[in-house]
Design an enzyme around this catalytic site. Structure first.
Site, PDB file in Angstrom:
ATOM      1  CD  GLU A  76      -1.508  -2.408   1.726  1.00 19.88           C
ATOM      2  OE1 GLU A  76      -2.322  -3.343   1.781  1.00 19.88           O
ATOM      3  OE2 GLU A  76      -0.304  -2.529   2.063  1.00 19.88           O
ATOM      4  N   PRO A 280      12.340 -13.054  -0.489  1.00 17.98           N
ATOM      5  CG  PRO A 280      13.137 -14.180   1.385  1.00 17.98           C
ATOM      6  CD  PRO A 280      13.592 -13.348   0.225  1.00 17.98           C
ATOM      7  CG  LEU A 323      13.149  -4.035   3.508  1.00 19.74           C
ATOM      8  CD1 LEU A 323      12.770  -3.265   4.761  1.00 19.74           C
ATOM      9  CD2 LEU A 323      11.963  -4.830   3.003  1.00 19.74           C
ATOM     10  CD  GLU A 325      19.042  -3.079  -3.191  1.00 26.04           C
ATOM     11  OE1 GLU A 325      19.945  -2.291  -3.549  1.00 26.04           O
ATOM     12  OE2 GLU A 325      19.281  -4.246  -2.789  1.00 26.04           O
ATOM     13  CG  ASN A 349       0.192  -5.207  -8.219  1.00 23.01           C
ATOM     14  OD1 ASN A 349       0.713  -5.164  -9.329  1.00 23.01           O
ATOM     15  ND2 ASN A 349      -0.897  -4.525  -7.927  1.00 23.01           N
ATOM     16  CG  LEU A 350       1.141  -9.301 -12.564  1.00 21.31           C
ATOM     17  CD1 LEU A 350       1.260 -10.288 -13.743  1.00 21.31           C
ATOM     18  CD2 LEU A 350      -0.159  -9.545 -11.858  1.00 21.31           C
ATOM     19  CD  GLU A 352       8.385  -2.831  -8.118  1.00 23.15           C
ATOM     20  OE1 GLU A 352       9.254  -1.975  -7.886  1.00 23.15           O
ATOM     21  OE2 GLU A 352       7.874  -3.542  -7.223  1.00 23.15           O
TER      22      GLU A 352
END
Length: 436
Positions: A76, A280, A323, A325, A349-350, A352
């Site tokens: 979000e 992860p 985080l 990157e 969400n794909l 990006e």
């Protein structure tokens, strides 16, 4: 059921909820202490979670001016970043009040702050804490990102005449069913929102079903994402030193890494033909995933140990333990398996990945992002697999076919172009809500 009886049920439900929220506060404090062991961010400014905001001048200095945006967690917050860019273009002197629930969201949100902005925790949903939050800051407008519905927070805003919107709003069928079961509590909360701007018409219909007045379907903010150019450039430089194509397992969730490692042990070619990179979803699992790989007999190389560019492949499984990157990781990869979709978790969400030009293979579970996943598959921008074994085989086939990857990249670019514009439309809607 008559109107009086209906109102009584609503009142009782809200009272029971409020009493429970108040009673579990000691458990919440204990949970925060436990989480802080793995993620120290949870130990920061704990009193804010219970309505105690310092210094006092934060509220007084910007009272009536704050544009408040609440982004619960990492995903979000990334969507909020896209909206904030559009908002700042319309309101260059805007003062931002940014709130979160999770440590990862807060860490990511720090990058979005400018001089005069404030970042705090959103309060736990007791009447006292939410009223204290609203009284302290008195926002000019509030924007909840995507799915965040807190009955007392919404009620406290309504009491203080603070206009509150749900932006980039989505609601899957499972959440709709849950909201309908809790209708005496959830329906008044949805109905009290000043505006709701849905991602899709399907989301809009489900939101209407649970009591929301949907003002417009404005699309998904994440289609307007612009990946970090510096990270993509670094990935391009590093790719020159690669001797193997990179296959990324992006935003992997608990149980999914074990599935992948089992496939790699059964199929040595899947390990030898490509360089595997696992990122992860949650940072508190970085160590556990690295240990899982080591226990399975794989050499491990972690991003946090890459002091001077990439290590040599030499059979090691790379772990992306950093985080912020993801553009770097997507830029390195030829193909990405999308985490969260190989266990019944609803996917990730794909968009990006598509924006970075990386071919995507989805698992069977994408109910949290069903529309964008279906659009990507139908357009040829992504592939869907029945399970991990099939996904690994499809990913390896894509790696070996530059033509197929190029076709998928072209489809992804077209798909993104067709669905852009939500950021501008949502920013304009926020501005109009402030002017009502």
């Amino acid at each position: 059921m008559n109107l009086h009886s209906s109102r009584s049920r609503i009142t009782l439900a809200r009272a029971a909820y409020s009493a429970l929220a108040w009673a579990v506060q000691p458990l919440l404090r204990r949970k925060l202490r436990r989480r802080a062991v793995a993620e120290p961010g949870y130990a920061e400014q704990v009193p804010e979670r219970f309505g105690h905001y310092m210094p006092e001048t934060w509220g007084q200095d910007g009272r009536g001016q704050w544009v408040w945006v609440h982004a619960v967690s990492l995903g979000e917050t990334r969507a909020a970043a896209i909206l904030l860019q559009a908002l700042r273009q319309k309101m260059p002197s805007m003062r931002l009040l940014l709130t979160h629930n999770t440590a990862t969201g807060r860490a990511e949100g720090q990058k979005l702050l400018q001089e005069g902005d404030v970042q705090v925790w959103v309060p736990w949903d007791t009447l006292a804490a939410t009223r204290a939050f609203v009284a302290q800051f008195r926002p000019a407008v509030g924007v909840l990102m995507e799915t965040e519905i807190w009955p007392n927070l919404i009620a406290s805003c309504a009491e203080a005449s603070v206009p509150l919107a749900l932006a980039n709003a989505r609601l899957n069928a499972k959440s709709e069913a849950g909201a309908l079961r809790m209708a005496p509590l959830s329906r008044p909360a949805y109905a009290a929102l000043s505006a709701v701007w849905a991602q899709t018409e399907a989301d809009a219909q489900r939101l209407r079903n649970v009591g929301a007045k949907v003002d417009a379907v404005l699309g998904n903010l994440k289609f307007d994402v612009q990946p970090d150019a510096a990270q993509l450039a670094r990935a391009g430089q590093w790719r020159k030193d690669l001797s193997l194509p990179v296959l990324l397992f992006a935003s992997s969730r608990e149980g999914e890494e074990a599935q992948l490692l089992a496939e790699l042990k059964k199929n040595p070619q899947a390990l030898q033909a490509v360089q595997w990179l696992i990122v992860p979803r949650h940072p508190q699992r970085f160590d556990a995933v690295a240990q899982l790989c080591a226990d399975a007999g794989f050499a491990v190389s972690r991003r946090s140990q890459w002091d001077h560019g990439l290590p040599q492949p030499e059979g090691a499984v790379w772990i992306g333990d950093s985080l912020g990157e993801m553009p770097l990781y997507y830029g390195l990869a030829d193909v990405a398996l999308m985490g969260g979709s190989f266990e019944p978790l609803g996917g990730q969400n794909l968009i990006e990945s598509l924006a970075c030009g990386t071919s995507v293979v989805l698992g069977p579970h994408t109910f949290n992002f069903s529309e964008v996943s279906d659009l990507a598959v139908l357009s040829g921008a992504a592939l869907r697999s029945a399970d991990m074994a099939a996904a690994v085989q499809q990913a390896l086939a894509l790696v070996q076919s530059p033509q197929a990857r190029m076709a998928a990249e072209t489809s992804a670019r077209d798909l993104l172009q067709q669905h852009r514009g939500a950021a501008e439309a949502t920013a304009e809607a926020v501005l109009q809500l402030m002017l009502r």
